[in-house]
Motif scaffolding. Structure first.
Motif: not given
Length: 481
Positions: A91-98, A120-121, A133-137
């Motif tokens: 879950d990229l929003t929770k764990v960050g770039p992976t 999941i993004g 949205q800023p969270v995507v980058w």
């Protein structure tokens, strides 16, 4: 004897006696043991640091998920076999770039249903920068998978799945024995798939299902022996899909529903803007209704939902139909070599604005399969056919067949040794045949017009009859024997 010499001799005897006391080891036993996975001496943490064993026996699911949830970012897999019993959810929003990497030495044994790795993004925008949205980058951009093998050990195992990601990049991935290799669904943007091997899966190699996607590049990959299709699009809204320099073959099972090595089934949805270029696409000859490239639009009432596409510089063979277009618009087919089609080299049905130019429809004498190699346009309008080289069709009415078509322009074609005849026009309107070389012999017709109106036949060189009815203009056409 000097004292120094005596000391040296004594030390040597002591070492040799110690070696003799070491226990004997069975060398065959050493050779049979698989070395345990070890962390590389790089100072970077790997999945082993979080408790994974990589021994092919231990369930490593919890340990790997723990590393993901710790937001380490780089999931590194040393050499070994890692058992999973359920998906690793990223879950990229929770764990960050992976990213996931294995240097080609790590194998994931997927023993549960679903994807081995599920990204999941949250991106709901388009590919335009202003929709992000800023969270995507900050946390979701460019998830990567590189250098791992995934082997399915469950009937519903999948290699990689991506949902609402931005710039997911998948390279040097091997997926085999699974259901699907790569599964893209819901929504994704700017996908890159390169240098992958998707082989011998029960489902689809690369599956775009119920997907809204702009910009996907699939290149330099081997996609073979997947029983439900090589690259398949269904119920999706797709723009800008590029498939280049791939080997795509054998992607249809003998008992599966009809599919294709490349299948765009847009009976629901739409697909426009893209290209298939520089590929070798072949094999599925034993499967019924098989095809190398098949586009299916969403019906004769609206034949515009699949198209604006180029099919160029490919080599295709050994299927029922090499290229099948149905309810499509705006497709250019050029520079391809097509042969060994058991039914059709080319079947175009209810299509408009098709440009077919400089293609070879061959019958290579090295291949002795009993193929028909037919080239057929049905219910089509506003098409240009130029510089075709058609050789030796068999058991079909003519080398090139047009049925119930209008505004068809056929020029500069070479049609030779086709059984029964060269060009057959049935119920065709406002069309012309010009500057063609058609050599069919005295017993076969060169050009035959049945029904239709406003047909012009001009400046051709033919052997065989020109058989036309009223409403057809024939001029400056030479018949030689």
């Amino acid at each position: 004897m000097k004292l120094r010499t005596c000391v040296t001799i004594c030390l040597a005897l002591f070492v040799l006696s110690g070696l003799c006391l070491l226990p004997a080891t069975d060398s065959s036993q050493l050779l049979s043991q698989e070395p345990a996975a070890k962390a590389p001496a790089t100072g970077m943490k790997t999945v082993l640091d979080y408790g994974a064993k990589g021994d092919g026996q231990t369930d490593d699911t919890a340990a790997i998920q723990q590393m993901v949830d710790a937001s380490v970012g780089s999931l590194r897999f040393p050499r070994g076999q890692y058992r999973l019993t359920k998906p690793i959810v990223i879950d990229l929003t929770k764990v960050g770039p992976t990213s996931i990497s294995g240097d080609g030495t790590a194998t994931i044994l997927m023993e549960g249903a679903g994807p081995a790795f599920k990204f999941i993004g949250t991106h709901n925008g388009t590919a335009s920068p202003k929709t992000f949205q800023p969270v995507v980058w900050e946390k979701e951009r460019s998830p990567m998978v590189d250098g791992i093998e995934i082997v399915g050990k469950h009937p519903e195992a999948i290699g990689i799945q991506a949902i609402k990601t931005m710039q997911i990049t998948i390279t040097r991935l091997v997926v085999r024995k699974a259901l699907h290799g790569i599964h893209l669904t819901e929504r994704n943007r700017n996908v890159a798939i390169d240098d992958c091997h998707l082989y011998e899966n029960e489902g689809v190699g690369i599956y775009l299902e119920k997907l809204n996607l702009h910009q996907v590049n699939i290149s330099d990959s081997h996609i073979s022996y997947n029983k439900q299709g090589g690259i398949v699009v269904r119920e999706s809204e797709i723009r800008n899909i590029q498939i280049g320099n791939c080997d795509i073959e054998g992607n249809m099972g003998e008992k599966t529903p009809p599919t294709a090595n490349i299948l765009f089934d847009i009976s629901q949805g739409s697909l426009r803007e893209g290209a298939i270029f520089g590929c070798t696409i072949q094999h599925t000859n034993n499967a019924p209704n098989s095809a190398n490239v098949r586009f299916i639009g969403n019906g004769p009432e609206d034949p515009r939902k699949v198209g604006n596409f180029a099919i160029a510089d490919n080599s295709m063979s050994d299927v029922a139909t090499n290229i099948h277009l149905q309810h499509a618009r705006g497709i250019t087919i050029t520079g391809n070599t097509l042969w060994q089609a058991y039914e059709h080299n080319l079947l175009v049905e209810d299509c408009a604005h098709i440009v077919l130019g400089s293609n070879l429809m061959d019958r290579n004498p090295d291949y002795r399969a009993k193929t028909k190699d037919a080239n057929v346009f049905k219910d089509c309008t506003d098409c240009t056919l130029n510089a075709l080289n058609i050789l030796a069709t068999r058991d079909v009415p003519a080398g090139l067949i047009l049925e119930n078509c209008a505004r068809m322009n056929i020029t500069n074609c070479t049609i030779r040794r086709c059984q029964n005849g060269g060009i057959l026009l049935q119920n065709v309107k406002q069309s012309r045949v010009s500057d063609c070389l058609i050599t069919e012999g005295e017993k076969n017709f060169a050009i035959r017009v049945s029904g239709g109106q406003e047909i012009q036949i001009t400046d051709n060189l033919v052997s065989g009859d020109i058989d036309v009815g009223p409403g057809t203009e024939v001029s400056n056409t030479m018949t030689v024997y």
